[in-house]
Design a protein around this motif. Structure first.
Motif, PDB file in Angstrom:
ATOM      1  N   THR A  21       0.800  -1.226   0.000  1.00  0.00           N
ATOM      2  CA  THR A  21       0.000   0.000   0.000  1.00  0.00           C
ATOM      3  C   THR A  21       0.833   1.276   0.000  1.00  0.00           C
ATOM      4  OG1 THR A  21      -0.167  -0.087   2.399  1.00  0.00           O
ATOM      5  CG2 THR A  21      -1.946  -1.131   1.124  1.00  0.00           C
ATOM      6  N   ALA A  22       2.137   1.176   0.245  1.00  0.00           N
ATOM      7  CA  ALA A  22       2.988   2.367   0.286  1.00  0.00           C
ATOM      8  C   ALA A  22       3.730   2.571  -1.036  1.00  0.00           C
ATOM      9  CB  ALA A  22       3.982   2.253   1.437  1.00  0.00           C
ATOM     10  N   SER A  23       3.243   1.995  -2.107  1.00  0.00           N
ATOM     11  CA  SER A  23       3.911   2.085  -3.406  1.00  0.00           C
ATOM     12  C   SER A  23       3.829   3.485  -3.985  1.00  0.00           C
ATOM     13  CB  SER A  23       3.262   1.128  -4.402  1.00  0.00           C
ATOM     14  OG  SER A  23       3.367  -0.178  -3.957  1.00  0.00           O
ATOM     15  N   LYS A  24       4.809   3.785  -4.824  1.00  0.00           N
ATOM     16  CA  LYS A  24       4.809   5.029  -5.578  1.00  0.00           C
ATOM     17  C   LYS A  24       5.464   4.746  -6.919  1.00  0.00           C
ATOM     18  CE  LYS A  24       5.932   9.712  -5.835  1.00  0.00           C
ATOM     19  NZ  LYS A  24       6.612  10.837  -5.629  1.00  0.00           N
ATOM     20  N   VAL A  25       4.814   5.153  -7.984  1.00  0.00           N
ATOM     21  CA  VAL A  25       5.367   4.992  -9.325  1.00  0.00           C
ATOM     22  C   VAL A  25       5.876   6.353  -9.775  1.00  0.00           C
ATOM     23  CG1 VAL A  25       4.877   4.354 -11.708  1.00  0.00           C
ATOM     24  CG2 VAL A  25       3.792   3.107  -9.841  1.00  0.00           C
ATOM     25  N   THR A  26       7.140   6.403 -10.180  1.00  0.00           N
ATOM     26  CA  THR A  26       7.756   7.638 -10.634  1.00  0.00           C
ATOM     27  C   THR A  26       8.058   7.525 -12.120  1.00  0.00           C
ATOM     28  OG1 THR A  26       8.749   7.984  -8.468  1.00  0.00           O
ATOM     29  CG2 THR A  26       9.709   9.205 -10.289  1.00  0.00           C
ATOM     30  N   LEU A  27       7.648   8.530 -12.878  1.00  0.00           N
ATOM     31  CA  LEU A  27       7.946   8.570 -14.306  1.00  0.00           C
ATOM     32  C   LEU A  27       9.391   9.011 -14.494  1.00  0.00           C
ATOM     33  CD1 LEU A  27       4.671  10.369 -15.423  1.00  0.00           C
ATOM     34  CD2 LEU A  27       5.195   7.938 -15.663  1.00  0.00           C
ATOM     35  N   SER A  28      10.108   8.349 -15.384  1.00  0.00           N
ATOM     36  CA  SER A  28      11.498   8.715 -15.643  1.00  0.00           C
ATOM     37  C   SER A  28      11.763   8.599 -17.137  1.00  0.00           C
ATOM     38  CB  SER A  28      12.449   7.823 -14.846  1.00  0.00           C
ATOM     39  OG  SER A  28      12.307   6.483 -15.258  1.00  0.00           O
ATOM     40  N   GLY A  29      12.929   9.015 -17.540  1.00  0.00           N
ATOM     41  CA  GLY A  29      13.265   8.989 -18.958  1.00  0.00           C
ATOM     42  C   GLY A  29      13.044  10.356 -19.576  1.00  0.00           C
ATOM     43  N   THR A  30      13.191  10.404 -20.871  1.00  0.00           N
ATOM     44  CA  THR A  30      13.060  11.654 -21.599  1.00  0.00           C
ATOM     45  C   THR A  30      11.747  11.669 -22.368  1.00  0.00           C
ATOM     46  OG1 THR A  30      15.464  11.738 -21.856  1.00  0.00           O
ATOM     47  CG2 THR A  30      14.169  13.144 -23.312  1.00  0.00           C
ATOM     48  N   VAL A  63      -2.487  23.656 -21.511  1.00  0.00           N
ATOM     49  CA  VAL A  63      -2.150  22.255 -21.245  1.00  0.00           C
ATOM     50  C   VAL A  63      -2.603  21.421 -22.440  1.00  0.00           C
ATOM     51  CG1 VAL A  63      -2.600  20.269 -19.758  1.00  0.00           C
ATOM     52  CG2 VAL A  63      -2.292  22.533 -18.750  1.00  0.00           C
ATOM     53  N   VAL A  64      -1.687  20.595 -22.962  1.00  0.00           N
ATOM     54  CA  VAL A  64      -1.983  19.724 -24.094  1.00  0.00           C
ATOM     55  C   VAL A  64      -2.396  18.348 -23.592  1.00  0.00           C
ATOM     56  CG1 VAL A  64      -1.056  18.653 -26.189  1.00  0.00           C
ATOM     57  CG2 VAL A  64      -0.420  21.013 -25.590  1.00  0.00           C
ATOM     58  N   PHE A  65      -1.614  17.790 -22.657  1.00  0.00           N
ATOM     59  CA  PHE A  65      -1.989  16.514 -22.046  1.00  0.00           C
ATOM     60  C   PHE A  65      -1.372  16.374 -20.670  1.00  0.00           C
ATOM     61  CE2 PHE A  65       1.811  15.156 -24.483  1.00  0.00           C
ATOM     62  CZ  PHE A  65       2.537  14.491 -23.511  1.00  0.00           C
ATOM     63  N   VAL A  66      -1.966  15.481 -19.872  1.00  0.00           N
ATOM     64  CA  VAL A  66      -1.457  15.147 -18.542  1.00  0.00           C
ATOM     65  C   VAL A  66      -1.403  13.632 -18.438  1.00  0.00           C
ATOM     66  CG1 VAL A  66      -1.877  15.260 -16.048  1.00  0.00           C
ATOM     67  CG2 VAL A  66      -2.419  17.230 -17.498  1.00  0.00           C
ATOM     68  N   LEU A  67      -0.247  13.108 -18.025  1.00  0.00           N
ATOM     69  CA  LEU A  67      -0.044  11.680 -17.787  1.00  0.00           C
ATOM     70  C   LEU A  67       0.247  11.502 -16.302  1.00  0.00           C
ATOM     71  CD1 LEU A  67       0.444   8.744 -18.832  1.00  0.00           C
ATOM     72  CD2 LEU A  67       2.835   9.398 -19.120  1.00  0.00           C
ATOM     73  N   LYS A  68      -0.587  10.706 -15.614  1.00  0.00           N
ATOM     74  CA  LYS A  68      -0.415  10.479 -14.178  1.00  0.00           C
ATOM     75  C   LYS A  68      -0.150   9.006 -13.917  1.00  0.00           C
ATOM     76  CE  LYS A  68      -3.454  14.147 -12.563  1.00  0.00           C
ATOM     77  NZ  LYS A  68      -4.586  14.496 -11.710  1.00  0.00           N
ATOM     78  N   ALA A  69       0.928   8.728 -13.199  1.00  0.00           N
ATOM     79  CA  ALA A  69       1.226   7.378 -12.729  1.00  0.00           C
ATOM     80  C   ALA A  69       0.649   7.252 -11.318  1.00  0.00           C
ATOM     81  CB  ALA A  69       2.737   7.136 -12.707  1.00  0.00           C
ATOM     82  N   LEU A  70      -0.226   6.286 -11.127  1.00  0.00           N
ATOM     83  CA  LEU A  70      -0.914   6.122  -9.847  1.00  0.00           C
ATOM     84  C   LEU A  70      -0.207   5.091  -8.974  1.00  0.00           C
ATOM     85  CD1 LEU A  70      -4.511   6.151 -11.354  1.00  0.00           C
ATOM     86  CD2 LEU A  70      -3.246   8.058 -10.360  1.00  0.00           C
ATOM     87  N   PRO A  71      -0.370   5.176  -7.645  1.00  0.00           N
ATOM     88  CA  PRO A  71       0.337   4.285  -6.729  1.00  0.00           C
ATOM     89  C   PRO A  71       0.083   2.794  -6.958  1.00  0.00           C
ATOM     90  CG  PRO A  71      -0.631   6.110  -5.512  1.00  0.00           C
ATOM     91  CD  PRO A  71      -1.153   6.190  -6.922  1.00  0.00           C
ATOM     92  N   ASP A  72      -1.037   2.442  -7.568  1.00  0.00           N
ATOM     93  CA  ASP A  72      -1.323   1.018  -7.796  1.00  0.00           C
ATOM     94  C   ASP A  72      -0.692   0.478  -9.075  1.00  0.00           C
ATOM     95  OD1 ASP A  72      -2.906   2.161  -9.750  1.00  0.00           O
ATOM     96  OD2 ASP A  72      -4.780   1.262  -9.046  1.00  0.00           O
TER      97      ASP A  72
END
Length: 85
Positions: A21-30, A63-72
């Motif tokens: 339950t304490a997960s976090k997804v982080t976006l990386s790269g270019t 704003v053109v787009f939004v990408l969200k990485a969720l904890p799950d």
């Protein structure tokens, strides 16, 4: 993928167990270079500790787009302006 205002995508970036339950997804790269909207180059900003990528048409532009990485491990993508193809 449909290039249109109001396009929404949902998917999975990673398989994270329900007991973590304490997960976090982080976006990386270019982010992709050379993308434009109405002829204006996209500018990318990371927020929420690296879990949200926002693309605007120019610095401070719409704003053109939004990408969200969720904890799950899933993600949401919302498009607000057209991308030039």
């Amino acid at each position: 993928f449909q290039n249109g205002v109001g396009t929404e995508l949902v998917g999975t970036l990673a398989a994270i167990g329900a007991d973590n339950t304490a997960s976090k997804v982080t976006l990386s790269g270019t982010p992709p270079a050379g993308l434009t909207s109405n002829g204006t180059a996209l500018v990318y900003t990371l927020s929420d500790g690296g879990s949200t990528l926002t693309a605007t048409a120019g610095a401070g532009g719409p704003v053109v787009f939004v990408l969200k990485a969720l904890p799950d491990g899933t993600y949401t993508y919302e498009q607000f302006q057209l991308l030039d193809l």
